[in-house]
Design a protein around this motif. Structure first.
Motif, short mmCIF file in Angstrom:
data_model
loop_
_atom_site.label_atom_id
_atom_site.label_comp_id
_atom_site.label_asym_id
_atom_site.label_seq_id
_atom_site.Cartn_x
_atom_site.Cartn_y
_atom_site.Cartn_z
N GLU A 47 26.85 17.71 20.83
CA GLU A 47 26.72 16.96 22.32
C GLU A 47 26.31 17.73 23.34
O GLU A 47 26.14 17.31 24.46
CB GLU A 47 27.88 16.35 22.37
CG GLU A 47 28.66 15.37 21.34
CD GLU A 47 29.83 14.52 21.67
OE1 GLU A 47 30.04 13.82 22.55
OE2 GLU A 47 30.82 15.32 21.16
N GLY A 48 26.01 19.01 23.34
CA GLY A 48 25.90 19.97 24.29
C GLY A 48 26.75 20.59 25.10
O GLY A 48 26.67 21.27 26.18
N GLN A 53 23.07 17.26 29.08
CA GLN A 53 21.89 16.32 28.98
C GLN A 53 20.72 17.44 28.99
O GLN A 53 19.66 17.16 28.39
CB GLN A 53 21.78 15.57 29.83
CG GLN A 53 21.75 15.97 31.57
CD GLN A 53 23.06 16.01 32.09
OE1 GLN A 53 24.21 16.22 31.42
NE2 GLN A 53 23.21 15.78 33.41
N LYS A 112 20.40 18.97 25.43
CA LYS A 112 19.84 18.21 24.64
C LYS A 112 17.99 18.15 24.98
O LYS A 112 17.31 18.02 23.87
CB LYS A 112 20.15 16.83 24.48
CG LYS A 112 21.58 16.74 24.10
CD LYS A 112 22.41 15.14 24.20
CE LYS A 112 23.70 15.14 23.56
NZ LYS A 112 24.07 13.96 23.75
#
Length: 300
Positions: free
Chosen positions: A284-285, A262, A265
């Motif tokens: 998606e990181g 998270q 991102k």
């Protein structure tokens, strides 16, 4: 460790497909006899200067630093932020405990202030509780609530480790009982109930069997080194990833970077390490595969 030793470990880490270099030394290294002399001999005036040099070296080689260096000032955090994907400090407990007697670096208020300053600076952060050092259940609840409050204010705590105390021979607490599995399960359940849902809960797979705890709320198993021992718990051997997956059965393992997806991102990393984060992470990181992609680059 002197620079040549660190550099050797970093090179081998890149070859092995590692993405994180954990720099940790707990309390004030300057208190160790002979340490300041060593620093002077290798050309550094302070631990911070030496640490900055090592972080820069890691980044240049293709490994992301994560620094856990005990209580730190805002200026120290600011200096380290550009070269670190994430940083951390175990809260351990907000309680006043005999285990922390005569240890200034363990004062809860000082630790909470470091974690708060990291939040103000938007540093993706790791903290945790040490279970079984004399605290009771209410102390654990209070500690978790303190971390939850800081995360709600700053949004920077990516994970909280629920770590079982492991007695060490030759220390004042060598005969202290370890926490039971029941206590650990209860602590994990409390963590999941109290912490915001975007904070991962981690246990150390070399200190406790994680499978049952995953069912109680654990979502992360931390870092596993294929090269070095666990310097914090040298008696506890790291599990092999394949063996760990076999123990977990159909619970899948997925590799992440030291900075959680998270925060990848959100762009919570500096320009200095940006290209490395982007090269190592997928859409998606998470960690981009294959895990050994940097080995050839290093050899060239």
């Amino acid at each position: 460790m002197k620079p040549a030793e660190v550099t050797s470990i970093l090179k081998n880490g890149v070859r092995a497909g590692c993405t994180e270099a954990l720099f940790t030394f707990g309390e004030y290294a300057e208190e160790v006899p002979g340490y300041n002399l060593m620093l002077d001999e290798i050309g550094f005036s302070s631990t911070l200067d030496y640490l900055l040099f090592l972080c820069e070296t890691a980044v240049e080689m293709g490994i992301l630093p994560h620094t856990n260096a005990g209580v730190m000032t805002r200026s120290e955090l600011e200096a380290l932020k550009p070269l670190n994907a994430s940083m951390g400090l175990m809260l351990e407990s907000t309680a006043t405990l005999e285990a922390h007697k005569d240890c200034l670096g363990k004062i809860p208020e000082c630790r909470l202030e470091t974690i708060r300053e990291a939040g103000k600076l938007q540093i993706p952060y790791t903290s945790g509780l040490l279970i079984g050092i004399g605290e009771d259940r209410e102390d654990r609840i209070e500690s978790l609530e303190a971390l939850a409050s800081l995360h709600r204010e700053y949004g920077h705590i990516q994970e909280v480790i629920i770590q079982n105390f492991a007695p060490k021979p030759g220390t004042p607490m060598e005969n202290y009982p370890e926490p039971t599995v029941g206590e650990m399960m209860d602590a994990v359940v409390l963590a999941r109930q109290i912490l915001p849902s975007d904070v991962s809960i981690q246990v150390a797979p070399n200190l406790i069997n994680p499978k049952t705890l995953i069912g109680k709320g654990v979502t992360d198993l931390g870092g596993i080194s294929p090269l070095t021992i666990d310097w914090i718990n040298p008696e506890a051997e790291w599990p092999d990833v394949k063996d760990l997956q076999n123990k977990l059965g159909d619970i899948p393992l997925r590799e992440r970077l030291p900075v959680y997806p998270q925060y990848v991102k959100r762009g919570w990393y500096s320009e200095r390490i940006g290209s490395l984060v982007e090269r190592l992470s997928d859409n998606e990181g998470y960690r981009k595969q294959p895990a050994t992609e940097n080995a050839e680059d290093l050899e060239k």
